[in-house]
Scaffold this motif. Structure first.
Motif, PDB file in Angstrom:
ATOM      1  N   TRP A  82       2.238  14.965   2.260  1.00  0.00           N
ATOM      2  CA  TRP A  82       2.082  14.383   3.595  1.00  0.00           C
ATOM      3  C   TRP A  82       1.977  12.872   3.512  1.00  0.00           C
ATOM      4  N   VAL A  83       1.242  12.374   2.537  1.00  0.00           N
ATOM      5  CA  VAL A  83       1.105  10.936   2.359  1.00  0.00           C
ATOM      6  C   VAL A  83       2.464  10.326   2.030  1.00  0.00           C
ATOM      7  N   VAL A  84       3.211  10.975   1.151  1.00  0.00           N
ATOM      8  CA  VAL A  84       4.542  10.493   0.783  1.00  0.00           C
ATOM      9  C   VAL A  84       5.467  10.489   2.001  1.00  0.00           C
ATOM     10  N   LYS A  85       5.376  11.534   2.827  1.00  0.00           N
ATOM     11  CA  LYS A  85       6.213  11.614   4.038  1.00  0.00           C
ATOM     12  C   LYS A  85       5.924  10.428   4.961  1.00  0.00           C
ATOM     13  N   ILE A  86       4.653  10.145   5.198  1.00  0.00           N
ATOM     14  CA  ILE A  86       4.289   9.023   6.068  1.00  0.00           C
ATOM     15  C   ILE A  86       4.712   7.695   5.431  1.00  0.00           C
ATOM     16  N   MET A  87       4.523   7.556   4.116  1.00  0.00           N
ATOM     17  CA  MET A  87       4.949   6.331   3.425  1.00  0.00           C
ATOM     18  C   MET A  87       6.454   6.114   3.573  1.00  0.00           C
ATOM     19  N   ASP A  88       7.232   7.180   3.506  1.00  0.00           N
ATOM     20  CA  ASP A  88       8.681   7.085   3.667  1.00  0.00           C
ATOM     21  C   ASP A  88       9.036   6.599   5.069  1.00  0.00           C
ATOM     22  N   ILE A  89       8.375   7.160   6.078  1.00  0.00           N
ATOM     23  CA  ILE A  89       8.623   6.734   7.466  1.00  0.00           C
ATOM     24  C   ILE A  89       8.236   5.263   7.643  1.00  0.00           C
ATOM     25  N   LEU A  90       7.107   4.863   7.067  1.00  0.00           N
ATOM     26  CA  LEU A  90       6.682   3.467   7.166  1.00  0.00           C
ATOM     27  C   LEU A  90       7.684   2.533   6.501  1.00  0.00           C
ATOM     28  N   ASN A  91       8.153   2.907   5.331  1.00  0.00           N
ATOM     29  CA  ASN A  91       9.129   2.098   4.605  1.00  0.00           C
ATOM     30  C   ASN A  91      10.406   1.914   5.425  1.00  0.00           C
ATOM     31  N   LYS A  92      10.872   2.986   6.039  1.00  0.00           N
ATOM     32  CA  LYS A  92      12.092   2.909   6.852  1.00  0.00           C
ATOM     33  C   LYS A  92      11.925   2.004   8.065  1.00  0.00           C
ATOM     34  N   ASN A  93      10.668   1.792   8.489  1.00  0.00           N
ATOM     35  CA  ASN A  93      10.399   0.983   9.675  1.00  0.00           C
ATOM     36  C   ASN A  93       9.846  -0.402   9.342  1.00  0.00           C
ATOM     37  N   GLY A  94      10.018  -0.834   8.090  1.00  0.00           N
ATOM     38  CA  GLY A  94       9.704  -2.208   7.730  1.00  0.00           C
ATOM     39  C   GLY A  94       8.254  -2.502   7.395  1.00  0.00           C
ATOM     40  N   PHE A  95       7.433  -1.479   7.234  1.00  0.00           N
ATOM     41  CA  PHE A  95       6.055  -1.720   6.812  1.00  0.00           C
ATOM     42  C   PHE A  95       6.052  -1.830   5.297  1.00  0.00           C
ATOM     43  N   ASN A  96       5.919  -3.048   4.798  1.00  0.00           N
ATOM     44  CA  ASN A  96       6.022  -3.264   3.357  1.00  0.00           C
ATOM     45  C   ASN A  96       4.682  -3.523   2.693  1.00  0.00           C
ATOM     46  N   GLU A  97       3.614  -3.563   3.473  1.00  0.00           N
ATOM     47  CA  GLU A  97       2.266  -3.709   2.910  1.00  0.00           C
ATOM     48  C   GLU A  97       1.407  -2.578   3.466  1.00  0.00           C
ATOM     49  N   VAL A  98       1.247  -1.542   2.661  1.00  0.00           N
ATOM     50  CA  VAL A  98       0.512  -0.354   3.077  1.00  0.00           C
ATOM     51  C   VAL A  98      -0.710  -0.212   2.182  1.00  0.00           C
ATOM     52  N   GLN A  99      -1.868  -0.175   2.807  1.00  0.00           N
ATOM     53  CA  GLN A  99      -3.079   0.073   2.030  1.00  0.00           C
ATOM     54  C   GLN A  99      -3.527   1.499   2.289  1.00  0.00           C
ATOM     55  N   ILE A 100      -3.636   2.282   1.227  1.00  0.00           N
ATOM     56  CA  ILE A 100      -4.051   3.675   1.349  1.00  0.00           C
ATOM     57  C   ILE A 100      -5.533   3.773   1.044  1.00  0.00           C
ATOM     58  N   ARG A 101      -6.232   4.463   1.922  1.00  0.00           N
ATOM     59  CA  ARG A 101      -7.658   4.699   1.742  1.00  0.00           C
ATOM     60  C   ARG A 101      -7.901   6.187   1.728  1.00  0.00           C
ATOM     61  N   THR A 102      -8.798   6.619   0.877  1.00  0.00           N
ATOM     62  CA  THR A 102      -9.160   8.029   0.818  1.00  0.00           C
ATOM     63  C   THR A 102     -10.382   8.256   1.695  1.00  0.00           C
ATOM     64  N   ILE A 103     -10.294   9.274   2.543  1.00  0.00           N
ATOM     65  CA  ILE A 103     -11.423   9.661   3.382  1.00  0.00           C
ATOM     66  C   ILE A 103     -12.224  10.702   2.616  1.00  0.00           C
ATOM     67  N   GLU A 104     -13.422  10.333   2.197  1.00  0.00           N
ATOM     68  CA  GLU A 104     -14.294  11.250   1.451  1.00  0.00           C
ATOM     69  C   GLU A 104     -15.236  11.915   2.441  1.00  0.00           C
TER      70      GLU A 104
END
Length: 105
Positions: A82-104
């Protein structure tokens, strides 16, 4: 804490090192996406289902992308795919700085 970056079309995800010499500088973004373990995706507070790709793509397309940055929070138990899927969509839409945070929990 996990960090991610997009370099061209390549995505890297890594654990942030925990050392005194490492300078962690979180991005400031008006956009945030959260992925929950049941497959719910919240894009700036609006709810979507991870399986509805067209709606997710449209919601990301509609985001304010003035600086190319976004925060992506994922529940620790959510699927990596799911994270990879969202990252792919973001990449296709020009988001080149993505910070991933884990929700504990």
């Amino acid at each position: 804490e996990i960090s991610a970056c997009l370099v061209g079309s390549e995505m890297c995800i890594r654990d942030s090192p925990k050392t005194d010499s490492f300078e962690y500088s979180p991005i400031q973004s008006v956009n945030e996406i959260s992925i929950i373990t049941d497959g719910s995706v919240f894009i700036n507070g609006a709810a979507f289902n991870i399986n509805n790709t067209k709606e997710l793509e449209q919601a990301v397309f509609d985001l304010n992308n003035t600086d190319g940055s976004i925060i992506l929070s994922a529940d620790a138990a959510s699927l990596h795919a799911w994270v990879v899927k969202i990252m792919d969509i973001l990449n296709k839409n020009g988001f080149n700085e993505v910070q991933i945070r884990t929700i504990e929990k």
